[in-house]
Design a protein around this motif. Structure first.
Motif, mmCIF file in Angstrom:
data_model
loop_
_atom_site.group_PDB
_atom_site.id
_atom_site.type_symbol
_atom_site.label_atom_id
_atom_site.label_comp_id
_atom_site.label_asym_id
_atom_site.label_seq_id
_atom_site.Cartn_x
_atom_site.Cartn_y
_atom_site.Cartn_z
ATOM 1 N N SER A 251 85.242 -83.915 -11.657
ATOM 2 C CA SER A 251 84.454 -84.222 -10.463
ATOM 3 C C SER A 251 83.888 -82.924 -9.928
ATOM 4 N N VAL A 252 82.579 -82.768 -10.044
ATOM 5 C CA VAL A 252 81.895 -81.574 -9.546
ATOM 6 C C VAL A 252 80.629 -82.022 -8.829
ATOM 7 N N LYS A 253 80.466 -81.616 -7.578
ATOM 8 C CA LYS A 253 79.331 -82.076 -6.778
ATOM 9 C C LYS A 253 78.094 -81.211 -6.968
ATOM 10 N N ASP A 254 78.285 -79.916 -7.162
ATOM 11 C CA ASP A 254 77.164 -78.982 -7.251
ATOM 12 C C ASP A 254 76.403 -79.145 -8.571
ATOM 13 N N GLN A 255 75.088 -79.320 -8.489
ATOM 14 C CA GLN A 255 74.279 -79.620 -9.665
ATOM 15 C C GLN A 255 74.288 -78.484 -10.686
ATOM 16 N N VAL A 256 74.139 -77.239 -10.229
ATOM 17 C CA VAL A 256 74.137 -76.102 -11.150
ATOM 18 C C VAL A 256 75.475 -75.987 -11.873
ATOM 19 N N SER A 257 76.548 -76.208 -11.141
ATOM 20 C CA SER A 257 77.885 -76.156 -11.743
ATOM 21 C C SER A 257 78.065 -77.270 -12.771
ATOM 22 N N ARG A 258 77.566 -78.460 -12.440
ATOM 23 C CA ARG A 258 77.668 -79.588 -13.378
ATOM 24 C C ARG A 258 76.926 -79.283 -14.666
ATOM 25 N N GLU A 259 75.742 -78.727 -14.552
ATOM 26 C CA GLU A 259 74.950 -78.408 -15.742
ATOM 27 C C GLU A 259 75.677 -77.384 -16.613
ATOM 28 N N TYR A 260 76.328 -76.413 -15.983
ATOM 29 C CA TYR A 260 77.066 -75.412 -16.750
ATOM 30 C C TYR A 260 78.230 -76.057 -17.501
ATOM 31 N N ILE A 261 78.957 -76.939 -16.827
ATOM 32 C CA ILE A 261 80.085 -77.605 -17.473
ATOM 33 C C ILE A 261 79.623 -78.446 -18.659
ATOM 34 N N HIS A 262 78.514 -79.154 -18.498
ATOM 35 C CA HIS A 262 77.997 -79.960 -19.605
ATOM 36 C C HIS A 262 77.630 -79.082 -20.801
ATOM 37 N N LYS A 263 77.125 -77.890 -20.529
ATOM 38 C CA LYS A 263 76.791 -76.967 -21.625
ATOM 39 C C LYS A 263 78.061 -76.515 -22.348
ATOM 40 N N VAL A 264 79.113 -76.183 -21.603
ATOM 41 C CA VAL A 264 80.374 -75.767 -22.230
ATOM 42 C C VAL A 264 80.991 -76.917 -23.018
ATOM 43 N N LEU A 265 80.916 -78.124 -22.472
ATOM 44 C CA LEU A 265 81.417 -79.295 -23.200
ATOM 45 C C LEU A 265 80.675 -79.478 -24.519
ATOM 46 N N GLU A 266 79.361 -79.331 -24.469
ATOM 47 C CA GLU A 266 78.559 -79.472 -25.686
ATOM 48 C C GLU A 266 78.924 -78.407 -26.711
#
Length: 425
Positions: A199-214
């Protein structure tokens, strides 16, 4: 070595402070035969909500007849609860045994390497891995990270599931000044092929996490995208994939607790889907509903009404204030507050001031406790005071509602006072 001598040895290491990095942990674990490789571990990180999420998962697994070890911090009632089995702290004898195993490895590292001295948290983390990975195996171990993730002492094992509860501006002197800095550290929990429920609300942080997941070929399961939470008065509906659970009613209050519970449910369902757990869903939801967690909007007295909560940063304080406004709008709230160094003090007391009829500050016997004078200067409230003896203040309280909050270490002191009062000791 007796119990007190063992605790003293552990606590002496507070003076070595916080030393991010896992090299010392890796050296000591190898010395002890790498017990961390033997656990079925779930890694939980985040700025807020870790303890509650751990408790939800543990209770749900217990309801399904699994034995679950947990590693949490700080303790609220007794030191031993940091290493617990099915919610019960390890015994004094077990704690002594663990110290006697870990102490030689710690001392050998000091003598044989240039890695320095193990910190208090590293020692306790080592004890947990030895307990569950060598001495007393359990079905699952839910490991709560201490500070951050990438350089945290717990980040030395390969989990079967990872959970990121939230990202907020806390411990900025160590983790960084921006949400993205902190996200980069928290994303260190992500391991190749291991799912992350988050659960992450901040958009920039979410995008970074999705990149690490990928980059790690790891599945991301995100609240408000994959997990749908629909509040309905005091209950809520949970949806994830083909699962749909209606009318879930938690024992703990607040929107944030519904979010924590939803992360826990999604993580358990993903374990079930992957064949890592076999769950009866009715038992799972019952376990979630009956979960409690000390020090989180906890009523310790009804006459007079006294509530304690360990809100210790901006995000947790905002959640506390919003919950109090919803649940106790008919009450005149008296606030008793204390805090430790390194917290966003001005922001926290300003938020509390929104609900406080009167605002009282104190200090307590802890190395990093802020003085009541320092806190008092930061409080902008027309009815404020300094309290020299907080126990006497609590005992004399006769108002509508006393909210005791701030540092979790302070809340631990209050909780122990009420425990002793209840037992007559």
């Amino acid at each position: 070595m007796n119990y007190q001598e063992g605790l003293d040895w552990i606590h002496e290491r507070i003076k070595f402070g916080i030393k991010p990095g896992v090299r010392r942990m890796e050296w000591m674990l190898e010395r002890l035969g790498n017990p961390e490789r033997n656990i079925n571990g779930i890694h939980v990180v985040g700025t807020n909500g870790k303890g509650s999420t751990v408790s939800y998962m543990r209770n749900a697994l217990n309801r399904n007849d699994y034995t679950v070890g947990t590693f949490t911090s700080p303790y609220i009632e007794t030191f031993n609860e940091r290493i617990s089995v099915d919610g019960s702290p390890i015994s004094d004898g077990e704690l002594i045994e663990l110290i006697e195993i870990v102490k030689p490895a710690s001392e050998a590292m000091e003598l044989e390497t240039e890695l320095g001295t193990a910190t208090e948290f590293e020692i306790i983390t080592m004890m947990m891995f030895v307990h569950f990975g060598a001495l007393k195996p359990v079905d699952y171990v839910i490991v709560e990270a201490g500070l951050g993730a990438k350089h945290d002492s717990t980040n030395v094992f390969m989990p079967i599931m990872t959970v990121l509860t939230s990202i907020g501006l806390d411990h900025t002197s160590i983790l960084g000044d921006t949400l993205l800095d902190i996200t980069k550290d928290k994303s260190g929990v992500i391991k190749p092929g291991i799912p992350l429920v988050f659960s992450v609300k901040d958009q920039v942080s979410r995008e970074y996490i999705h990149k690490v997941l990928e980059d790690n070929d790891a599945k991301g399961i995100e609240l408000d995208r994959d997990i749908i939470l629909m509040p309905n008065n005091g209950e809520f509906q949970f949806q994830y994939a083909h699962y749909d659970f209606q009318d879930i009613k938690l024992g703990m209050v607040g929107r944030h607790q519904k979010e924590n519970a939803s992360l826990a449910i999604a993580a358990l369902l993903e374990l079930h889907e992957r064949g890592k757990a076999v769950l009866d869903f009715n038992k799972m939801i019952h376990g979630i509903e009956e979960t409690s967690w000390p020090g989180r909007i906890e009523t310790v007295s009804t006459d007079p009404l006294v509530i304690i909560d360990g809100a210790h940063n901006r995000e947790s304080m905002r959640a506390l204030v919003e919950t109090m406004e919803r649940q106790y709008s008919d009450k005149k709230i008296t606030v008793l507050f204390s805090a430790i160094e390194g917290k966003p003090l001005s922001d926290m007391v300003d938020m509390l001031g929104e609900i406080a009829a009167s605002f009282h500050v104190t200090d307590f016997d802890f190395q990093k406790s802020l003085s009541k004078e320092h806190i008092f200067e930061k409080v902008n409230h027309p009815d404020k005071s300094m309290v020299a003896d907080y126990i006497s203040f609590i005992e004399a309280f006769e108002g509508d509602l006393l909210l005791v909050t701030g540092s979790l270490y302070f809340i631990s002191e209050i909780k122990q006072y009420y425990n002793n009062k209840d037992t007559g000791s």
